[in-house]
Every structure is written in structure tokens, then in C-alpha cells.
Enzyme design. Sequence first.
Site, short mmCIF file in Angstrom:
data_model
loop_
_atom_site.label_atom_id
_atom_site.label_comp_id
_atom_site.label_asym_id
_atom_site.label_seq_id
_atom_site.Cartn_x
_atom_site.Cartn_y
_atom_site.Cartn_z
CG HIS A 127 -1.81 1.12 1.38
ND1 HIS A 127 -1.79 1.98 2.46
CD2 HIS A 127 -2.81 1.57 0.56
CE1 HIS A 127 -2.73 2.89 2.30
NE2 HIS A 127 -3.36 2.67 1.18
CG HIS A 181 -2.60 9.49 0.13
ND1 HIS A 181 -3.28 10.38 0.94
CD2 HIS A 181 -3.40 8.40 0.02
CE1 HIS A 181 -4.43 9.84 1.31
NE2 HIS A 181 -4.53 8.64 0.77
O1 G3P Z 1 -6.51 1.80 -2.74
C1 G3P Z 1 -6.70 1.50 -1.40
C2 G3P Z 1 -6.42 2.68 -0.50
O2 G3P Z 1 -5.20 3.24 -0.91
C3 G3P Z 1 -7.49 3.74 -0.53
O3 G3P Z 1 -7.28 4.74 0.41
O4 G3P Z 1 -6.53 6.92 1.26
O5 G3P Z 1 -4.95 5.01 1.29
O6 G3P Z 1 -5.57 6.07 -0.87
P1 G3P Z 1 -6.02 5.73 0.51
MG MG Z 2 -4.54 4.77 -2.28
#
Ligand code: G3P
Ligand code: MG
Length: 243
Positions: free
Chosen positions: A9, A51
Site C-alpha cells: 500500500h 497521496h
Molecule cells: O486503494 C486502497 C487505498 O489506498 C485507498 O485509500 O486513502 O490510502 O488512498 P487511501
Molecule cells: Mg490509495
Amino acid sequence: MSGLFLYAHRGASAEAPENTLAAFARALEAGADGVELDVHLSADGVPVVIHDETLERTTDGEGPVDAWEREYLQALDAGSWFAPHFAGEGVPTLDQVLHLLAGRLRLNLEVKDVRAGQAVLEALRGYPAADVMLSSFDCGLLFALRRAAPEMPLAVLHDAGNWRRALGYAEALRAAAFHPRADLIGRPLLTACRSLRLPVYAWTVDDPGEARALARMGVAGVFANDPAGLRGRLFPRPVATVR
Ligand code: G3P
Ligand code: MG
């Protein structure tokens, strides 16, 4: 269970600054099955990997990402906030990340800026071997992507509200996957996904007990900040015995 697919992630973001080339290289070394990353658009229309909409949390810059051109964003320090030895890691362009990872593991590009869809598709044209899934919380963007790229694998992200409505969008989009927040997952959601033949990938999961429970329920994969740590705790190596 052994088939639980592990996306890193924002890269291996527990071990290196999120959404940097260092985090993506670490995800490769760590044996992640895939990498998730977030895409915004620079002022000069280049897809960049970060992000937040703004620069303050993860870089030494200020203001909205889309106020700055690619060259400036690449030169920012997106590493020191995480640890001093990552100083000099810039905000990468999507092209830099594709250059590093395309053809090596699956990529889930989460398109954060709804204006970035076309630029993302254009960037991907240079990497025909890339195994890519595009995802978004914004279904309007996903429908635009579907029209522009009829065969592109798409995933609907879900973090609040009515999951049945989100699944309806997924069906209409001919989505390849459903990406709900992990704590929203229950039997009714998984049964509905199964009947649509829609694999479910949950975010964000670093706890092995939670990952095991999700796998037992039929979840196909998870997004983990520490894919190496999670894999190690899910499948601990047997301790060698000395005779
Ligand atoms: O794609 C899964 C996750 O990344 C969604 O939330 O805020 O971490 O981008 P975020
Ligand atoms: Mg994400």
C-alpha cells in the site's frame, strides 16, 4: 489462504516513505504481489505519485500538488519526513514508477485527481507489458475511463455509504475487482461480490489475525503497508532444529 494476494500500500510504506521510488523498490525486494500507488496531476498535466492533494504532510513543499510543475515536484524532498536517510527522494512521476515496476508485479493505480484519467491512460501506452488495475473512489471518473479504455481492468473503491450501490456501479462498469475498506466487509457483501464474480481486495490490513479472517471469508487480497512483515507473520518459517 496461501493465495492471499498482497498489495504493498503506497509501496512498502511501513519501511520507506510512501509513494516514493524507495518504497516501490522495497516492495519489489519484499516479495509483494502488487503495488498500490496514488496519482495526482501536476500543473503541467503530468501524472505524479503522491497521496494527498497538498504537499505539506509528505514533502518539504507547500500548497496544492496541482499548483506545481513536474520538475519542481520531482525535486522536492519526499523522504526526510519519514527518516533522514531517505532525504532526496522526490515525488516520482507515474512514468518513473512504470519504468521501475511495469512487467515485474501488478500495479494498482489509484487515480485521486479526477482530471488525471486521460494522462494516466497515455502514460500506460508506453508500457504494454504492465499488469495494471485502475481504481478510484469516484465512479464518474471510472465511467469515463471505461469509455476511453473498454478493456482496462477497473476497481471500485468503497469507504462509506451504501456498498450495494457501489457494487451496482462495479457491475455496470464491468469492473475487475471491488476494493472496500476492510472493516466494512461482512458475509452479505462477500456473497453479493461472489454472485457478481467480483474479487474483493481489502484495505488496509497489516494485522495477521485480520488477514487470516478475511482470507477465510473469501477475500482475494489485501493492501498492506508492510507486506513483508505480514507475509512473515502469516507464514512463519519453521525453526530449524539442530541435531
Ligand atoms: O486503494 C486502497 C487505498 O489506498 C485507498 O485509500 O486513502 O490510502 O488512498 P487511501
Ligand atoms: Mg490509495
